[in-house]
Design a protein around this motif. Structure first.
Motif, mmCIF file in Angstrom:
data_model
loop_
_atom_site.group_PDB
_atom_site.id
_atom_site.type_symbol
_atom_site.label_atom_id
_atom_site.label_comp_id
_atom_site.label_asym_id
_atom_site.label_seq_id
_atom_site.Cartn_x
_atom_site.Cartn_y
_atom_site.Cartn_z
ATOM 1 N N GLY A 43 11.849 99.755 17.148
ATOM 2 C CA GLY A 43 11.120 98.990 18.151
ATOM 3 C C GLY A 43 11.527 97.537 18.213
ATOM 4 O O GLY A 43 10.868 96.743 18.890
ATOM 5 N N THR A 44 12.606 97.160 17.534
ATOM 6 C CA THR A 44 13.083 95.781 17.540
ATOM 7 C C THR A 44 14.546 95.741 17.960
ATOM 8 O O THR A 44 15.255 96.753 17.952
ATOM 9 N N ALA A 81 26.001 93.577 22.140
ATOM 10 C CA ALA A 81 25.479 92.256 22.481
ATOM 11 C C ALA A 81 24.211 92.461 23.304
ATOM 12 O O ALA A 81 24.231 93.159 24.322
ATOM 13 N N ILE A 82 23.106 91.876 22.854
ATOM 14 C CA ILE A 82 21.811 92.044 23.510
ATOM 15 C C ILE A 82 21.365 90.695 24.075
ATOM 16 O O ILE A 82 21.382 89.684 23.370
ATOM 17 N N ARG A 83 20.948 90.701 25.323
ATOM 18 C CA ARG A 83 20.419 89.490 25.954
ATOM 19 C C ARG A 83 19.093 89.828 26.605
ATOM 20 O O ARG A 83 19.041 90.604 27.564
ATOM 21 N N GLU A 84 18.025 89.270 26.060
ATOM 22 C CA GLU A 84 16.697 89.589 26.567
ATOM 23 C C GLU A 84 16.372 88.749 27.804
ATOM 24 O O GLU A 84 17.018 87.743 28.089
ATOM 25 N N HIS A 122 10.124 92.022 29.767
ATOM 26 C CA HIS A 122 10.315 93.260 29.017
ATOM 27 C C HIS A 122 11.566 94.029 29.455
ATOM 28 O O HIS A 122 11.596 95.259 29.427
ATOM 29 N N THR A 123 12.579 93.301 29.871
ATOM 30 C CA THR A 123 13.868 93.904 30.180
ATOM 31 C C THR A 123 14.948 93.157 29.396
ATOM 32 O O THR A 123 14.738 92.020 28.960
ATOM 33 N N PHE A 124 16.066 93.814 29.193
ATOM 34 C CA PHE A 124 17.194 93.161 28.530
ATOM 35 C C PHE A 124 18.491 93.848 28.939
ATOM 36 O O PHE A 124 18.490 94.971 29.443
ATOM 37 N N THR A 125 19.578 93.138 28.775
ATOM 38 C CA THR A 125 20.892 93.716 29.038
ATOM 39 C C THR A 125 21.552 94.044 27.713
ATOM 40 O O THR A 125 21.394 93.325 26.726
ATOM 41 N N ARG A 161 15.596 105.588 21.635
ATOM 42 C CA ARG A 161 14.595 105.866 20.600
ATOM 43 C C ARG A 161 14.285 104.626 19.778
ATOM 44 O O ARG A 161 13.165 104.467 19.286
ATOM 45 N N ALA A 162 15.265 103.757 19.586
ATOM 46 C CA ALA A 162 15.093 102.605 18.696
ATOM 47 C C ALA A 162 14.499 101.391 19.395
ATOM 48 O O ALA A 162 13.881 100.546 18.741
ATOM 49 N N LYS A 163 14.670 101.267 20.698
ATOM 50 C CA LYS A 163 14.230 100.069 21.411
ATOM 51 C C LYS A 163 12.707 100.029 21.523
ATOM 52 O O LYS A 163 12.031 101.048 21.324
ATOM 53 N N PRO A 164 12.133 98.862 21.855
ATOM 54 C CA PRO A 164 10.695 98.798 22.137
ATOM 55 C C PRO A 164 10.325 99.724 23.291
ATOM 56 O O PRO A 164 11.052 99.787 24.292
ATOM 57 N N VAL A 165 9.234 100.429 23.173
ATOM 58 C CA VAL A 165 8.865 101.447 24.162
ATOM 59 C C VAL A 165 8.692 100.840 25.554
ATOM 60 O O VAL A 165 9.098 101.436 26.555
ATOM 61 N N ARG A 166 8.116 99.657 25.644
ATOM 62 C CA ARG A 166 7.819 99.074 26.954
ATOM 63 C C ARG A 166 9.038 98.416 27.586
ATOM 64 O O ARG A 166 8.978 98.014 28.751
ATOM 65 N N SER A 167 10.110 98.288 26.860
ATOM 66 C CA SER A 167 11.278 97.571 27.365
ATOM 67 C C SER A 167 12.249 98.514 28.064
ATOM 68 O O SER A 167 12.469 99.642 27.630
#
Length: 216
Positions: free
Chosen positions: A82-83, A99-102, A113-116, A142-148
């Motif tokens: 979830g992180t 690479a994650i960009r929130e 609550h979105t990210f690339t 499965r690993a990401k935050p549910v709402r994202s």
């Protein structure tokens, strides 16, 4: 040699004798700590350890390095599920980088609550199939935050007889529409060509999105 007993004081002589016989028969030099370390296990045992650790996804087609990495990272990923850190751990366990960009890191700020997510699978031995990439995406979900929700771009590099393949695949979840399966293949970007499978069909990923490869 008399081994320590775990029987209560009132046990009979027969029970005590049977305990000693059983202890001698089962006294095998097995180090539990060594057994549970993926680096020391036989490849044939890894699926059973993966089941014990409740891994949601497993494939016998994965290279040995990925199998060991998936088992080794199972507990850290579960702890941080979830992180953003768990998403990075998932991709790393598949031999890739991300690479994650929130949404709050963009200018202007994106939808809450979105990210690339930009993924690159560039480790030697990593499969270059669309099915493998879909497995990685499923684990990221499965690993990401549910709402994202996220917009996904995948860059794949792999060494093969035909040279270096570079595939860019934009995919969006919950915000953008993917190509419909019944639509004809789109024109590839300049310098790229649609990749084809062994059966002559165009390679597609999640939602029917086509995969491109660098033109020769």
């Amino acid at each position: 040699m008399t081994r320590p007993t775990i029987l209560p004081p009132g046990s009979t002589a027969l029970e005590k004798a049977l305990e000693q016989i059983a202890a001698a028969r089962t006294d095998m030099p097995v180090q539990i700590r060594t057994y549970r370390q993926p680096a020391n296990l036989s490849v044939s045992i890894l699926p059973w350890l993966a089941w014990e650790l409740s891994l949601d996804n497993w494939s016998s087609d994965w290279p040995e390095t990925i199998k060991r990495a998936r088992v080794r990272q199972a507990i850290p990923i579960a702890r941080r599920k979830g992180t953003a850190a768990s998403v990075r751990d998932v991709v790393a366990s598949f031999g890739g980088s991300v690479a994650i960009r929130e949404w709050w890191q963009t200018e202007p700020k994106g939808e809450p609550h979105t990210f690339t997510l930009s993924l690159n699978l560039n480790q030697n031995g990593v499969p270059s199939s669309a099915a493998f990439v879909d497995q990685v995406i499923a684990e990221v979900i499965r690993a990401k935050p549910v709402r994202s929700h996220f917009t996904f771009t995948q860059g794949l590099t792999a060494r093969a007889d035909v040279g270096v393949i570079a595939a860019a695949r934009p995919v969006a979840y919950a915000r953008l529409n993917a190509l419909q399966v019944n639509e004809p293949p789109p024109m590839p970007p300049e310098g790229y060509q649609l990749l084809m499978g062994a059966d002559g069909s165009y390679l597609r990923g999640v939602g029917g999105v086509y995969i491109y490869g660098a033109a020769k």
